[in-house]
Structures are given as C-alpha cells and as structure tokens.
Design a protein around this motif. Structure first.
Motif, short mmCIF file in Angstrom:
data_model
loop_
_atom_site.label_atom_id
_atom_site.label_comp_id
_atom_site.label_asym_id
_atom_site.label_seq_id
_atom_site.Cartn_x
_atom_site.Cartn_y
_atom_site.Cartn_z
N SER A 186 0.85 -1.19 0.00
CA SER A 186 0.00 0.00 0.00
C SER A 186 0.89 1.24 0.00
N SER A 187 0.30 2.35 -0.40
CA SER A 187 1.05 3.60 -0.43
C SER A 187 0.13 4.78 -0.16
N ASP A 188 0.69 5.79 0.48
CA ASP A 188 0.05 7.09 0.63
C ASP A 188 0.96 8.09 -0.07
N ILE A 189 0.46 8.70 -1.13
CA ILE A 189 1.28 9.60 -1.95
C ILE A 189 0.68 11.00 -1.90
N GLU A 190 1.51 11.96 -1.55
CA GLU A 190 1.10 13.37 -1.55
C GLU A 190 1.80 14.07 -2.71
N PRO A 191 1.12 14.22 -3.84
CA PRO A 191 1.72 14.89 -5.01
C PRO A 191 1.86 16.39 -4.75
N PRO A 192 2.63 17.08 -5.59
CA PRO A 192 2.74 18.53 -5.46
C PRO A 192 1.39 19.22 -5.70
N ILE A 193 0.96 20.01 -4.77
CA ILE A 193 -0.25 20.82 -4.91
C ILE A 193 -1.44 19.96 -5.38
N ALA A 194 -1.65 18.84 -4.70
CA ALA A 194 -2.76 17.96 -5.06
C ALA A 194 -3.13 17.14 -3.82
N PRO A 195 -4.37 16.65 -3.75
CA PRO A 195 -4.81 15.87 -2.59
C PRO A 195 -4.08 14.53 -2.47
N LEU A 196 -4.18 13.95 -1.29
CA LEU A 196 -3.56 12.66 -0.99
C LEU A 196 -4.13 11.56 -1.87
N MET A 197 -3.25 10.68 -2.35
CA MET A 197 -3.64 9.49 -3.10
C MET A 197 -3.33 8.27 -2.25
N LYS A 198 -4.28 7.32 -2.17
CA LYS A 198 -4.07 6.07 -1.44
C LYS A 198 -4.23 4.90 -2.40
N LEU A 199 -3.23 4.02 -2.43
CA LEU A 199 -3.28 2.87 -3.32
C LEU A 199 -2.97 1.60 -2.53
N THR A 200 -3.68 0.53 -2.87
CA THR A 200 -3.45 -0.78 -2.25
C THR A 200 -3.42 -1.84 -3.35
N ALA A 201 -2.48 -2.76 -3.25
CA ALA A 201 -2.40 -3.87 -4.20
C ALA A 201 -2.31 -5.17 -3.41
N ARG A 202 -3.12 -6.14 -3.79
CA ARG A 202 -3.13 -7.45 -3.12
C ARG A 202 -3.10 -8.56 -4.16
N VAL A 203 -2.29 -9.57 -3.88
CA VAL A 203 -2.32 -10.78 -4.72
C VAL A 203 -3.44 -11.65 -4.17
N LEU A 204 -4.53 -11.77 -4.94
CA LEU A 204 -5.70 -12.52 -4.48
C LEU A 204 -5.52 -14.02 -4.64
#
Length: 212
Positions: free
Chosen positions: A172-190
């Motif tokens: 998973s990741s929490d990414i704060e881009p320049p001058i933009a809202p927070l992005m949250k991503l999750t990847a799972r091997v099902l």
C-alpha cells in the motif's frame, strides 16, 4: 538451518520452472482519491523468468521489463504542464510485524520517499518465494502502488529487487503529489496458482501488443 514446516511443504510442492505449468496470479488494485474509489483486477501468467503475460478480458499482452523514462532537458515553456516529482527513497525499515497472506507468513517492510513538494509512504508485506518465477510479480505490485509516478515505480522496483528470494503479496502507499490531494493505493495478490497454459491462455505472437 531448519525450515519452517509450512515453507518446506510449499517448496516440495512447488512446480519446477520446466514442469510445463505457468504461475497464474490475480492482483487487485484499489485507488482512493478525494471521495472516489476505484478497484480493478489484473490477471498475470508467468511462464518463465523472461516471459510474463497480462490478461484483461480477452486481451493478452506480454509484459516487458520495466525501463525508466529517458531524461529530457527542461523546457521553460512546457515544464509546468508535465512536471513529475523526482522521488527518492530516504528511509527503509524492515520491521518485525507479520501478517498471513494466502496462507504464507509475510513480514512488513516500510519505506519513505521524498521529492520537491511531494512525499510517499509505502508498505510491503514480503514472504519467501516458493518458486523463483514468483519474483516477477513484484514489478506488477510496484507499478500498482506507485500511481502515475514512473520514478517512484523505479525506486520501488529497485527496493524489491534488493530483497532476494522474496515476493510481495500485499502493498500500500500514501502519496502526496505537489499541490494535489492525498492518493491512497493498495495492491493485493488474491490468488497464485500453478496452471497449465493449454486451455486457459492463448499466447499472442512474439512482439505483438507488448506492454509495460
């Protein structure tokens, strides 16, 4: 050195790379941005260490090795329209936290990346491979949690490649881009199974519809 019984059993049951079976994996990615959320599934078939295919619906494409984009000289007139932060990992921590994923015990590794006016916090649940081909999934997971930032993906790939003999089953990741809202991503091997290609997958001609 004594092996854990579960790991020993998985090694004994794992198909050899030349057994005629491919590894079939389903990776689920969830993307959260502002108040919206999007979940997608991607199916991968790992035939050998140098042949991986992605299947989406009826479309099958060969996945080529990650290559960082070529550096270009900054142009004053267009820099503001395609600027991408130059992420670099500044801290990596291998923790003692564990979690069971797909019946395997995974250990948590965390990483922090920074760039001008941007930062990212990444978490990876890693476990020992039972088949050397499993490591090819790491690149797919790295891409999933890097958002649209190619150099963050490159840094993530290098981190996972340094964990020899390990596969990431959840990240998973929490990414704060320049001058933009927070992005949250999750990847799972099902799922991750050995399956015969015949009857399950039609391979495209070599060089046809390659994709990264």
């Amino acid at each position: 050195m004594l092996l854990h019984p579960a790991l020993l059993l998985s090694l004994l049951l794992a198909p050899a790379p030349d057994s005629g079976l491919a590894l079939q994996a389903v990776v689920q990615t969830n993307f959260e941005y502002l108040s919206s959320s999007r979940t997608t599934n991607a199916e991968f078939w790992i035939v050998s260490l140098d042949r991986t295919y992605e299947k989406r619906g009826n479309q099958v494409r060969r996945v080529v090795q990650f290559a960082p984009p070529a550096e270009t000289k900054a142009d004053f007139h267009t820099l503001g329209f395609d600027y991408e932060p130059n992420f670099r990992l500044v801290k990596i921590e291998d923790t003692t936290s564990t979690r069971t994923v797909l019946g395997r015990t995974c250990r948590l590794t965390t990483a922090w990346a920074t760039a001008d006016y941007a930062e990212a916090h990444l978490r990876f649940w890693l476990c020992p491979q039972s088949d050397e081909r499993e490591a090819k999934l790491n690149a797919a997971v790295a891409r999933a949690v890097s958002g649209r930032f190619s150099n963050l993906e490159q840094e993530t790939v290098k981190l996972l490649e340094s964990r020899h003999g390990q596969i990431v089953l959840e990240a998973s990741s929490d990414i704060e881009p320049p001058i933009a809202p927070l992005m949250k991503l999750t990847a799972r091997v099902l799922s991750l199974d050995a399956k015969a290609i015949e009857g399950n997958l039609t391979l495209p001609p070599e060089g046809d519809r390659d994709a990264r």
